[in-house]
Design a protein around this motif. Structure first.
Motif, PDB file in Angstrom:
ATOM      1  N   TYR A 206      27.579 -24.330 -54.443  1.00 32.96           N
ATOM      2  CA  TYR A 206      27.608 -22.932 -54.833  1.00 32.96           C
ATOM      3  C   TYR A 206      26.233 -22.279 -54.736  1.00 32.96           C
ATOM      4  O   TYR A 206      25.205 -22.948 -54.828  1.00 32.96           O
ATOM      5  CB  TYR A 206      28.147 -22.796 -56.255  1.00 32.96           C
ATOM      6  CG  TYR A 206      29.456 -23.508 -56.465  1.00 32.96           C
ATOM      7  CD1 TYR A 206      30.611 -23.045 -55.849  1.00 32.96           C
ATOM      8  CD2 TYR A 206      29.539 -24.656 -57.259  1.00 32.96           C
ATOM      9  CE1 TYR A 206      31.824 -23.704 -56.018  1.00 32.96           C
ATOM     10  CE2 TYR A 206      30.740 -25.316 -57.430  1.00 32.96           C
ATOM     11  CZ  TYR A 206      31.878 -24.839 -56.812  1.00 32.96           C
ATOM     12  OH  TYR A 206      33.063 -25.497 -56.983  1.00 32.96           O
ATOM     13  N   SER A 207      26.241 -20.962 -54.572  1.00 30.68           N
ATOM     14  CA  SER A 207      24.997 -20.197 -54.476  1.00 30.68           C
ATOM     15  C   SER A 207      25.060 -19.032 -55.459  1.00 30.68           C
ATOM     16  O   SER A 207      26.008 -18.893 -56.237  1.00 30.68           O
ATOM     17  CB  SER A 207      24.813 -19.687 -53.048  1.00 30.68           C
ATOM     18  OG  SER A 207      25.851 -18.772 -52.721  1.00 30.68           O
ATOM     19  N   TRP A 208      24.052 -18.165 -55.390  1.00 32.63           N
ATOM     20  CA  TRP A 208      24.025 -17.018 -56.300  1.00 32.63           C
ATOM     21  C   TRP A 208      25.226 -16.115 -56.097  1.00 32.63           C
ATOM     22  O   TRP A 208      25.697 -15.466 -57.041  1.00 32.63           O
ATOM     23  CB  TRP A 208      22.734 -16.209 -56.090  1.00 32.63           C
ATOM     24  CG  TRP A 208      21.468 -16.999 -56.263  1.00 32.63           C
ATOM     25  CD1 TRP A 208      20.500 -17.215 -55.333  1.00 32.63           C
ATOM     26  CD2 TRP A 208      21.039 -17.691 -57.448  1.00 32.63           C
ATOM     27  NE1 TRP A 208      19.497 -18.005 -55.853  1.00 32.63           N
ATOM     28  CE2 TRP A 208      19.797 -18.309 -57.159  1.00 32.63           C
ATOM     29  CE3 TRP A 208      21.575 -17.862 -58.718  1.00 32.63           C
ATOM     30  CZ2 TRP A 208      19.099 -19.056 -58.076  1.00 32.63           C
ATOM     31  CZ3 TRP A 208      20.882 -18.621 -59.647  1.00 32.63           C
ATOM     32  CH2 TRP A 208      19.662 -19.209 -59.327  1.00 32.63           C
TER      33      TRP A 208
ATOM     34  N   HIS B 261      24.127 -25.701 -59.440  1.00 31.17           N
ATOM     35  CA  HIS B 261      24.257 -25.690 -57.983  1.00 31.17           C
ATOM     36  C   HIS B 261      23.403 -24.582 -57.368  1.00 31.17           C
ATOM     37  O   HIS B 261      22.684 -24.798 -56.390  1.00 31.17           O
ATOM     38  CB  HIS B 261      25.719 -25.456 -57.581  1.00 31.17           C
ATOM     39  CG  HIS B 261      26.585 -26.675 -57.690  1.00 31.17           C
ATOM     40  ND1 HIS B 261      27.050 -27.359 -56.595  1.00 31.17           N
ATOM     41  CD2 HIS B 261      27.068 -27.345 -58.766  1.00 31.17           C
ATOM     42  CE1 HIS B 261      27.794 -28.381 -56.984  1.00 31.17           C
ATOM     43  NE2 HIS B 261      27.821 -28.387 -58.309  1.00 31.17           N
ATOM     44  N   ALA B 262      23.520 -23.372 -57.949  1.00 22.62           N
ATOM     45  CA  ALA B 262      22.816 -22.216 -57.394  1.00 22.62           C
ATOM     46  C   ALA B 262      21.305 -22.378 -57.486  1.00 22.62           C
ATOM     47  O   ALA B 262      20.573 -21.991 -56.569  1.00 22.62           O
ATOM     48  CB  ALA B 262      23.264 -20.946 -58.120  1.00 22.62           C
ATOM     49  N   ILE B 263      20.828 -22.951 -58.585  1.00 28.65           N
ATOM     50  CA  ILE B 263      19.385 -23.166 -58.755  1.00 28.65           C
ATOM     51  C   ILE B 263      18.871 -24.124 -57.681  1.00 28.65           C
ATOM     52  O   ILE B 263      17.825 -23.900 -57.069  1.00 28.65           O
ATOM     53  CB  ILE B 263      19.079 -23.701 -60.172  1.00 28.65           C
ATOM     54  CG1 ILE B 263      19.304 -22.591 -61.205  1.00 28.65           C
ATOM     55  CG2 ILE B 263      17.650 -24.229 -60.259  1.00 28.65           C
ATOM     56  CD1 ILE B 263      19.261 -23.064 -62.646  1.00 28.65           C
ATOM     57  N   HIS B 264      19.617 -25.198 -57.437  1.00 29.50           N
ATOM     58  CA  HIS B 264      19.200 -26.145 -56.391  1.00 29.50           C
ATOM     59  C   HIS B 264      19.229 -25.479 -55.018  1.00 29.50           C
ATOM     60  O   HIS B 264      18.279 -25.603 -54.234  1.00 29.50           O
ATOM     61  CB  HIS B 264      20.113 -27.367 -56.395  1.00 29.50           C
ATOM     62  CG  HIS B 264      19.831 -28.326 -55.272  1.00 29.50           C
ATOM     63  ND1 HIS B 264      18.782 -29.210 -55.300  1.00 29.50           N
ATOM     64  CD2 HIS B 264      20.444 -28.502 -54.067  1.00 29.50           C
ATOM     65  CE1 HIS B 264      18.759 -29.906 -54.164  1.00 29.50           C
ATOM     66  NE2 HIS B 264      19.761 -29.493 -53.408  1.00 29.50           N
ATOM     67  N   ASN B 265      20.319 -24.781 -54.716  1.00 30.87           N
ATOM     68  CA  ASN B 265      20.443 -24.138 -53.402  1.00 30.87           C
ATOM     69  C   ASN B 265      19.429 -23.024 -53.196  1.00 30.87           C
ATOM     70  O   ASN B 265      19.069 -22.704 -52.066  1.00 30.87           O
ATOM     71  CB  ASN B 265      21.857 -23.582 -53.211  1.00 30.87           C
ATOM     72  CG  ASN B 265      22.762 -24.560 -52.489  1.00 30.87           C
ATOM     73  OD1 ASN B 265      22.295 -25.416 -51.749  1.00 30.87           O
ATOM     74  ND2 ASN B 265      24.058 -24.440 -52.708  1.00 30.87           N
ATOM     75  N   GLY B 266      18.972 -22.421 -54.296  1.00 34.40           N
ATOM     76  CA  GLY B 266      18.012 -21.335 -54.196  1.00 34.40           C
ATOM     77  C   GLY B 266      16.570 -21.809 -54.237  1.00 34.40           C
ATOM     78  O   GLY B 266      15.647 -20.991 -54.215  1.00 34.40           O
TER      79      GLY B 266
ATOM     80  N   ASN C 284      16.560 -27.302 -51.381  1.00 34.04           N
ATOM     81  CA  ASN C 284      17.972 -27.140 -51.033  1.00 34.04           C
ATOM     82  C   ASN C 284      18.448 -28.028 -49.892  1.00 34.04           C
ATOM     83  O   ASN C 284      19.640 -28.256 -49.739  1.00 34.04           O
ATOM     84  CB  ASN C 284      18.269 -25.671 -50.705  1.00 34.04           C
ATOM     85  CG  ASN C 284      17.434 -25.160 -49.549  1.00 34.04           C
ATOM     86  OD1 ASN C 284      16.388 -25.712 -49.238  1.00 34.04           O
ATOM     87  ND2 ASN C 284      17.874 -24.100 -48.916  1.00 34.04           N
ATOM     88  N   TYR C 285      17.545 -28.558 -49.072  1.00 33.11           N
ATOM     89  CA  TYR C 285      17.952 -29.461 -47.994  1.00 33.11           C
ATOM     90  C   TYR C 285      17.918 -30.923 -48.427  1.00 33.11           C
ATOM     91  O   TYR C 285      18.203 -31.815 -47.642  1.00 33.11           O
ATOM     92  CB  TYR C 285      17.072 -29.254 -46.763  1.00 33.11           C
ATOM     93  CG  TYR C 285      17.326 -27.938 -46.066  1.00 33.11           C
ATOM     94  CD1 TYR C 285      18.514 -27.725 -45.374  1.00 33.11           C
ATOM     95  CD2 TYR C 285      16.399 -26.906 -46.130  1.00 33.11           C
ATOM     96  CE1 TYR C 285      18.768 -26.513 -44.748  1.00 33.11           C
ATOM     97  CE2 TYR C 285      16.644 -25.692 -45.507  1.00 33.11           C
ATOM     98  CZ  TYR C 285      17.834 -25.498 -44.820  1.00 33.11           C
ATOM     99  OH  TYR C 285      18.082 -24.289 -44.208  1.00 33.11           O
ATOM    100  N   SER C 286      17.541 -31.155 -49.672  1.00 34.77           N
ATOM    101  CA  SER C 286      17.491 -32.520 -50.220  1.00 34.77           C
ATOM    102  C   SER C 286      18.693 -32.740 -51.138  1.00 34.77           C
ATOM    103  O   SER C 286      19.409 -31.790 -51.471  1.00 34.77           O
ATOM    104  CB  SER C 286      16.171 -32.711 -50.977  1.00 34.77           C
ATOM    105  OG  SER C 286      15.070 -32.561 -50.089  1.00 34.77           O
ATOM    106  N   PRO C 287      18.912 -33.983 -51.572  1.00 38.38           N
ATOM    107  CA  PRO C 287      20.120 -34.281 -52.354  1.00 38.38           C
ATOM    108  C   PRO C 287      20.219 -33.526 -53.673  1.00 38.38           C
ATOM    109  O   PRO C 287      19.217 -33.186 -54.296  1.00 38.38           O
ATOM    110  CB  PRO C 287      20.006 -35.792 -52.606  1.00 38.38           C
ATOM    111  CG  PRO C 287      19.113 -36.297 -51.533  1.00 38.38           C
ATOM    112  CD  PRO C 287      18.142 -35.204 -51.254  1.00 38.38           C
TER     113      PRO C 287
ATOM    114  N   GLY D  62      15.038 -34.047 -54.225  1.00 34.39           N
ATOM    115  CA  GLY D  62      15.976 -32.984 -54.582  1.00 34.39           C
ATOM    116  C   GLY D  62      16.062 -32.747 -56.075  1.00 34.39           C
ATOM    117  O   GLY D  62      15.054 -32.732 -56.776  1.00 34.39           O
ATOM    118  N   SER D  63      17.288 -32.575 -56.551  1.00 32.91           N
ATOM    119  CA  SER D  63      17.529 -32.263 -57.962  1.00 32.91           C
ATOM    120  C   SER D  63      18.576 -33.214 -58.528  1.00 32.91           C
ATOM    121  O   SER D  63      19.487 -33.638 -57.823  1.00 32.91           O
ATOM    122  CB  SER D  63      18.029 -30.823 -58.126  1.00 32.91           C
ATOM    123  OG  SER D  63      17.164 -29.902 -57.501  1.00 32.91           O
ATOM    124  N   ILE D  64      18.441 -33.507 -59.814  1.00 36.30           N
ATOM    125  CA  ILE D  64      19.465 -34.280 -60.524  1.00 36.30           C
ATOM    126  C   ILE D  64      19.990 -33.420 -61.667  1.00 36.30           C
ATOM    127  O   ILE D  64      19.212 -32.835 -62.423  1.00 36.30           O
ATOM    128  CB  ILE D  64      18.929 -35.634 -61.035  1.00 36.30           C
ATOM    129  CG1 ILE D  64      20.082 -36.466 -61.609  1.00 36.30           C
ATOM    130  CG2 ILE D  64      17.809 -35.462 -62.047  1.00 36.30           C
ATOM    131  CD1 ILE D  64      19.722 -37.928 -61.850  1.00 36.30           C
TER     132      ILE D  64
END
Length: 469
Positions: free
Chosen positions: A156-158, A200-205, A209-212, A256-258
């Protein structure tokens, strides 16, 4: 075969007999089930393979509507949505489960003229067999790849965060700012408010965002297994440990992000180990003395009051302050009343597609009930209510009768409430005025309309809207 050749007619012939016959001759030798239907979903061309698969002769199928042959067919929905469904799992009425394509063919005006269907795999087991035959050998690399398949990434994104209420815009603003940093993020909010959506949006933003993007539900994993899930283990670390060991979620999220959901339910012992990871930026697998450096941003979420848990000694104060760098409070649905209509319509579109029923509208009366409800279960409860309504309606519109009784009987605001939205106050006054005037005129609607200064058609609409008898 010429006896089965079909003529497609509308205002003018769309296919000649010759062309229909030619298509039929092309279809029949193809060993893949193929079907062509017209705008009324009547079967116009079908090859022998498909007819045999359905258990009919071609002569029995030609000219019949697809729902007469297979009540589970999604072609009517595809025609209304005007969007193709590619590689869908479908269970036919005869019990067969297959992977299918459904493609609407549109004319220059965007209207559906044909539907093309194709069965990719006549049995799901056939599909599974092909996948199995193409699997790599069970090597250590393959083991890690299987682990990585569990990481779905951030979907998901913003744009998926819906709402223009003041509180929601504030939460989204802070989240967008947090995404541009590497600081830890703490998402607070009731169950069903959309904390995972924000994660999801925070990671994608972010620049990650190209990492896990790895998700862990701290409440769903038994406490004795949580450490091995988060940090992994070496071969021989304990009885039953896999050969070659296991990589942990933190290592999988490297770069990435966990997302640590339900962080408030994490056992105290694990809280101490997580704190060390956040401070030292390194982890140790179970059974190993070699620290592994990690570069992971932590996004934590909880529906609990962490401050109260700290005071009760159930959550470490030092961990709380380590996580509480960028805190985002996501408002419950009842605190962003003005967003409910927009969210409901978005959910309706999503659920309609999932359920294969083209339901695109919510009546004004039904929406009034939806907006008046308190929504203790937030967006998740709203989604369940709409799914139920879609299953009950036989048209493209959700009416009050399709909503649960608790929704239509109990409203967010009652006549005795000290503060209510102005809209409801006006509606109540309007209903009362019409009711009193109808009593005064002994039900004479023409006279009632004149006395109230409105048209008769407008009066009828309002009588229906307010359910005045």
């Amino acid at each position: 075969m010429e006896g089965n050749a079909l003529k497609f007619r509308g205002k003018k012939e769309l296919l000649s007999d010759y062309l229909a016959t030619t298509i039929e001759k092309i279809f029949d030798p193809v060993p893949v089930p193929i079907i062509l239907i017209d705008a009324e979903t009547r079967i116009r061309v079908i090859n022998k393979v498909f007819a045999d698969y359905l258990g009919f002769s071609k002569e029995e199928l030609i000219g019949r509507k697809v729902l007469e042959i297979d009540k589970n067919s999604r072609f009517p929905y595809v025609f209304k949505a005007k969007k193709a469904e590619i590689a869908w799992k479908h269970r036919f009425e005869n019990g067969h489960t297959a992977i299918v394509h459904r493609i609407p063919v549109l004319d220059e005006n965007g209207e559906v003229v044909y539907g093309f269907g194709l069965v990719l795999f006549q049995d799901v087991e056939e599909f599974k067999d092909i996948i199995e035959k193409n699997k790599l050998l069970e090597t250590e690399l393959h083991h890690y790849k299987k682990q990585l398949k569990e990481i779905h990434g951030a979907k998901y994104s913003w744009d998926n965060i819906i709402g223009n209420s003041k509180k929601m815009l504030q939460a989204k603003y802070i989240a967008e700012k947090a995404a541009q940093t590497n600081s830890n993020v703490l998402l607070l909010g009731e169950s069903g408010t959309g904390k995972e959506l924000f994660a999801h949006a925070i990671h994608n933003g972010s620049g990650r965002n190209y990492s896990p993007f790895v998700k862990v539900n701290c409440a769903a994993i038994p406490s004795e297994l949580l450490e091995s899930e988060l940090f992994g283990y070496d071969e021989g670390a304990f009885t039953g440990a896999k050969k070659g060991g296991k990589i942990g979620k933190f290592e999988l999220a490297s770069g990435g992000s966990i997302f640590l959901d339900e962080i408030g339910d994490m056992p105290m012992e694990m809280q101490a180990k997580l704190l060390r990871v956040l401070q030292e930026k390194e982890i140790e697998r179970i059974g190993s003395n070699n620290p592994i450096k990690i570069d992971v941003r932590v996004i934590a979420a909880t529906n609990k009051n962490l401050k109260e848990l700290v005071e009760e000694g159930k959550f470490r104060e030092d961990l709380y302050y380590r996580l509480n760098v960028m805190t985002i409070e996501i408002p419950p649905l009842r605190e962003r009343y003005e967003d409910i209509g927009q969210i409901a319509r978005l959910l309706l579109k999503k659920l309609s597609k999932q359920l294969g029923k083209y339901v695109s509208k919510i009546s004004s009366d039904a929406m009034a009930y939806i907006k008046r409800h308190n929504w203790p279960g937030n967006v998740r409860e709203l989604e369940n209510v709409l799914e139920r309504a879609i299953n009950l309606t036989d048209s493209d519109t959700i009416l009050p009768m399709h909503l649960p009784v608790y929704l239509t009987k109990n409203t967010k605001y009652t006549m005795d409430s000290p503060i209510r939205p102005l809209k409801y106050i006006i509606e109540d006054a309007e209903k009362e005025a019409i009711t009193r005037c109808l009593k005064y005129t002994n039900g004479n609607k023409l006279r009632t309309a004149k006395l109230l200064g409105i048209s008769r058609s407008s009066l009828y609409d309002k009588i229906e809207k307010y359910g005045i008898k």
